[in-house]
Design an enzyme around this catalytic site. Structure first.
Site, PDB file in Angstrom:
ATOM      1  N   CYS A 114       0.815  -1.223   0.000  1.00  0.00           N
ATOM      2  CA  CYS A 114       0.000   0.000   0.000  1.00  0.00           C
ATOM      3  C   CYS A 114       0.849   1.274   0.000  1.00  0.00           C
ATOM      4  O   CYS A 114       0.378   2.337  -0.390  1.00  0.00           O
ATOM      5  CB  CYS A 114      -0.950   0.001   1.189  1.00  0.00           C
ATOM      6  SG  CYS A 114      -2.131  -1.347   1.108  1.00  0.00           S
ATOM      7  N   HIS A 251      -3.484   7.521   1.795  1.00  0.00           N
ATOM      8  CA  HIS A 251      -3.836   6.167   1.357  1.00  0.00           C
ATOM      9  C   HIS A 251      -5.258   5.887   1.845  1.00  0.00           C
ATOM     10  O   HIS A 251      -5.597   6.161   2.989  1.00  0.00           O
ATOM     11  CB  HIS A 251      -2.860   5.156   1.956  1.00  0.00           C
ATOM     12  CG  HIS A 251      -3.265   3.740   1.744  1.00  0.00           C
ATOM     13  ND1 HIS A 251      -3.662   3.261   0.513  1.00  0.00           N
ATOM     14  CD2 HIS A 251      -3.358   2.687   2.600  1.00  0.00           C
ATOM     15  CE1 HIS A 251      -3.963   1.981   0.639  1.00  0.00           C
ATOM     16  NE2 HIS A 251      -3.801   1.599   1.889  1.00  0.00           N
ATOM     17  N   ASN A 281     -10.072   0.103  -0.824  1.00  0.00           N
ATOM     18  CA  ASN A 281      -8.614   0.155  -0.691  1.00  0.00           C
ATOM     19  C   ASN A 281      -7.984  -0.466  -1.940  1.00  0.00           C
ATOM     20  O   ASN A 281      -8.085  -1.673  -2.148  1.00  0.00           O
ATOM     21  CB  ASN A 281      -8.204  -0.610   0.570  1.00  0.00           C
ATOM     22  CG  ASN A 281      -6.708  -0.581   0.826  1.00  0.00           C
ATOM     23  OD1 ASN A 281      -5.926  -0.206  -0.047  1.00  0.00           O
ATOM     24  ND2 ASN A 281      -6.314  -0.977   2.026  1.00  0.00           N
TER      25      ASN A 281
HETATM   26  O1  UT7 Z   1      -4.022  -0.841   3.272  1.00  0.00           O
HETATM   27  C1  UT7 Z   1      -3.240  -1.493   4.206  1.00  0.00           C
HETATM   28  C2  UT7 Z   1      -3.598  -1.084   5.534  1.00  0.00           C
HETATM   29  N1  UT7 Z   1      -4.834  -1.707   5.951  1.00  0.00           N
HETATM   30  C3  UT7 Z   1      -5.556  -1.053   6.822  1.00  0.00           C
HETATM   31  O2  UT7 Z   1      -5.226   0.050   7.152  1.00  0.00           O
HETATM   32  C4  UT7 Z   1      -6.741  -1.751   7.438  1.00  0.00           C
HETATM   33  C5  UT7 Z   1      -6.787  -1.400   8.886  1.00  0.00           C
HETATM   34  N2  UT7 Z   1      -7.856  -2.003   9.624  1.00  0.00           N
HETATM   35  C6  UT7 Z   1      -9.161  -1.665   9.468  1.00  0.00           C
HETATM   36  O3  UT7 Z   1      -9.484  -0.861   8.636  1.00  0.00           O
HETATM   37  C7  UT7 Z   1     -10.172  -2.267  10.426  1.00  0.00           C
HETATM   38  O4  UT7 Z   1      -9.491  -2.897  11.480  1.00  0.00           O
HETATM   39  C8  UT7 Z   1     -11.142  -3.250   9.743  1.00  0.00           C
HETATM   40  C9  UT7 Z   1     -12.091  -2.492   8.846  1.00  0.00           C
HETATM   41  C10 UT7 Z   1     -10.364  -4.284   8.954  1.00  0.00           C
HETATM   42  C11 UT7 Z   1     -11.982  -3.986  10.799  1.00  0.00           C
HETATM   43  O5  UT7 Z   1     -12.649  -3.057  11.630  1.00  0.00           O
HETATM   44  P1  UT7 Z   1     -12.643  -3.237  13.217  1.00  0.00           P
HETATM   45  O6  UT7 Z   1     -13.490  -2.197  13.751  1.00  0.00           O
HETATM   46  O7  UT7 Z   1     -11.194  -3.278  13.639  1.00  0.00           O
HETATM   47  O8  UT7 Z   1     -13.356  -4.620  13.392  1.00  0.00           O
HETATM   48  P2  UT7 Z   1     -12.799  -5.983  13.997  1.00  0.00           P
HETATM   49  O9  UT7 Z   1     -11.808  -6.611  13.073  1.00  0.00           O
HETATM   50  O10 UT7 Z   1     -12.381  -5.763  15.403  1.00  0.00           O
HETATM   51  O11 UT7 Z   1     -14.116  -6.861  13.972  1.00  0.00           O
HETATM   52  C12 UT7 Z   1     -15.273  -6.490  14.740  1.00  0.00           C
HETATM   53  C13 UT7 Z   1     -16.383  -7.495  14.470  1.00  0.00           C
HETATM   54  C14 UT7 Z   1     -15.936  -8.948  14.624  1.00  0.00           C
HETATM   55  O12 UT7 Z   1     -16.990  -9.649  15.225  1.00  0.00           O
HETATM   56  P3  UT7 Z   1     -16.956  -9.993  16.805  1.00  0.00           P
HETATM   57  O13 UT7 Z   1     -15.691 -10.787  17.024  1.00  0.00           O
HETATM   58  O14 UT7 Z   1     -16.946  -8.656  17.494  1.00  0.00           O
HETATM   59  O15 UT7 Z   1     -18.215 -10.788  16.994  1.00  0.00           O
HETATM   60  C15 UT7 Z   1     -15.767  -9.409  13.199  1.00  0.00           C
HETATM   61  O16 UT7 Z   1     -15.967 -10.793  13.080  1.00  0.00           O
HETATM   62  O17 UT7 Z   1     -16.846  -7.359  13.128  1.00  0.00           O
HETATM   63  C16 UT7 Z   1     -16.858  -8.642  12.491  1.00  0.00           C
HETATM   64  N3  UT7 Z   1     -16.608  -8.465  11.069  1.00  0.00           N
HETATM   65  C17 UT7 Z   1     -17.597  -8.273  10.187  1.00  0.00           C
HETATM   66  N4  UT7 Z   1     -18.936  -8.194  10.322  1.00  0.00           N
HETATM   67  C18 UT7 Z   1     -19.651  -7.965   9.214  1.00  0.00           C
HETATM   68  C19 UT7 Z   1     -15.420  -8.439  10.413  1.00  0.00           C
HETATM   69  N5  UT7 Z   1     -15.627  -8.231   9.101  1.00  0.00           N
HETATM   70  C20 UT7 Z   1     -16.960  -8.114   8.933  1.00  0.00           C
HETATM   71  C21 UT7 Z   1     -17.765  -7.900   7.803  1.00  0.00           C
HETATM   72  N6  UT7 Z   1     -19.104  -7.808   7.996  1.00  0.00           N
HETATM   73  N7  UT7 Z   1     -17.265  -7.712   6.564  1.00  0.00           N
END
Ligand code: UT7
Length: 324
Positions: A114, A251, A281
């Site tokens: 990225c 980004h 992204n």
């Molecule tokens: O480009 C390279 C750099 N990449 C980035 O900068 C990405 C950085 N990270 C992020 O943008 C975020 O961490 C994410 C968007 C990937 C995830 O957001 P989050 O608020 O950190 O969510 P999380 O991973 O902590 O997941 C929260 C909940 C989980 O469920 P439980 O364990 O709380 O029951 C996941 O299983 O959301 C669930 N979840 C989803 N639910 C519906 C994860 N993906 C999805 C989905 N739809 N697509």
């Protein structure tokens, strides 16, 4: 006077097929509401069988060259940032060079995921300033859809395909920060964080292409800290502050990262260019896609001070300050 790399044109290209959150929600256990709330993403473009990193890069490059009025043949350096090349080798940059008809100069790929566009810009700027080349095409192009695990809802909803390009020209300009050109670039990497964001395949390990794996929450946390730090480092290098910036072109990984980074710099949200809602992204393509969008819609004007930044797999991260 000083020799600087002046940005003289930008262009971008997206695959034909747009894919909405609703369309993804029909395939994996997710919802438009979750994706919009956690990421700001509403849409992404996915490459069809006839579209590749190389064809998208070539289309973006053609648009950038058309914006300048120069002849493609006068470009003597192509640096293409990608983590999804058309082939293991030769470099995708060489096929772009051939398609554009500017054979004979330098052409190679840069892999920094990225942050790839920032790395490519830094390399091209150094080569232009050293006199190794006179006109450079710097491209970020990706087809991340090819390395996504379409059954992993935590990653497949986040990424899209596309390409963005800029043309840089070495010019003698006034040596204060009012003269046009790239004023400063800072790049970093910390390989200790490799397992946070990687692809589980490769030429010399599994012999397969592999799929993207990410610990999203950890990446998020590091992104905000590293980006605020490198932005301040670049500003400090040229003796300016965040108040002097006209635009931040970040980004486009997650709208919440963009908001948190702007807040850390006390930069108003109105100065942040956001395209993550439309493109998701697109890895190395995201910064040049956003830059091109804001130049073409008239927000970024000649004389403006523009900061580009990115963070991604490696980890790698960096920022570059440009007077337009
Ligand atoms: O480009 C390279 C750099 N990449 C980035 O900068 C990405 C950085 N990270 C992020 O943008 C975020 O961490 C994410 C968007 C990937 C995830 O957001 P989050 O608020 O950190 O969510 P999380 O991973 O902590 O997941 C929260 C909940 C989980 O469920 P439980 O364990 O709380 O029951 C996941 O299983 O959301 C669930 N979840 C989803 N639910 C519906 C994860 N993906 C999805 C989905 N739809 N697509």
């Amino acid at each position: 006077m000083t020799r600087r790399s002046v940005l003289i044109g930008t262009g971008s290209a997206l695959p034909k097929r747009a894919v909405s959150n609703a369309e993804l929600a029909a395939q994996v256990d997710t919802s438009d509401e979750w994706i919009v709330e956690r990421t700001g993403i509403r849409n992404r473009y996915i490459a069809g069988p006839d579209e590749t990193t190389g064809t998208l890069a070539t289309a973006a490059a053609r648009a950038a060259i058309a914006a300048t009025g120069i002849e493609a043949a006068s470009i003597d350096l192509i640096v293409l940032a990608t983590a999804t090349p058309d082939q293991t080798f030769p470099a995708t940059a060489t096929s772009v060079q051939h398609a554009l008809g500017c054979n004979g100069g330098i052409a190679f790929d840069v892999a920094a995921v990225c942050s790839g566009f920032l790395y490519a810009l830094g390399v091209a700027d150094s080569m232009l300033r050293s006199g190794m080349a006179g006109r450079a095409l710097v491209i970020g192009a990706e087809t991340f859809s090819r390395i996504l695990d379409w059954e992993d809802r935590a990653t497949c909803v986040l990424f899209g395909d596309g390409a963005g390009a800029v043309v840089l020209e070495a010019r003698e300009v006034g040596d204060d920060d009012k003269g046009p050109g790239i004023l400063a670039t800072k790049l970093h990497a910390d390989g200790a964080h490799g397992p946070m964001l990687y692809v589980d395949g490769g030429v010399s390990t599994t012999g397969t292409v592999g799929k993207l794996r990410m610990k999203g929450r950890e990446v998020f946390r590091h992104a905000v800290t590293n980006l605020a730090s490198v932005l301040n480092e670049v500003l400090g290098e040229v003796g300016l502050t965040a108040d002097d910036l006209d635009w931040l072109v970040p980004h486009q990984a997650n709208a919440r990262i963009l908001e948190a980074t702007a807040k850390k710099l006390s930069l108003p949200a109105s100065k942040v260019v956001i395209t993550v809602d439309r493109h998701a992204n697109t890895s190395a393509a995201s910064v040049p896609l956003a830059l091109d969008a804001a130049i073409r819609d008239g927000r970024i004007q000649p004389g403006h001070l523009v900061m580009l930044e990115a963070m991604g797999g490696g980890f790698t991260w960096g920022a570059s300050l440009i007077r337009m």
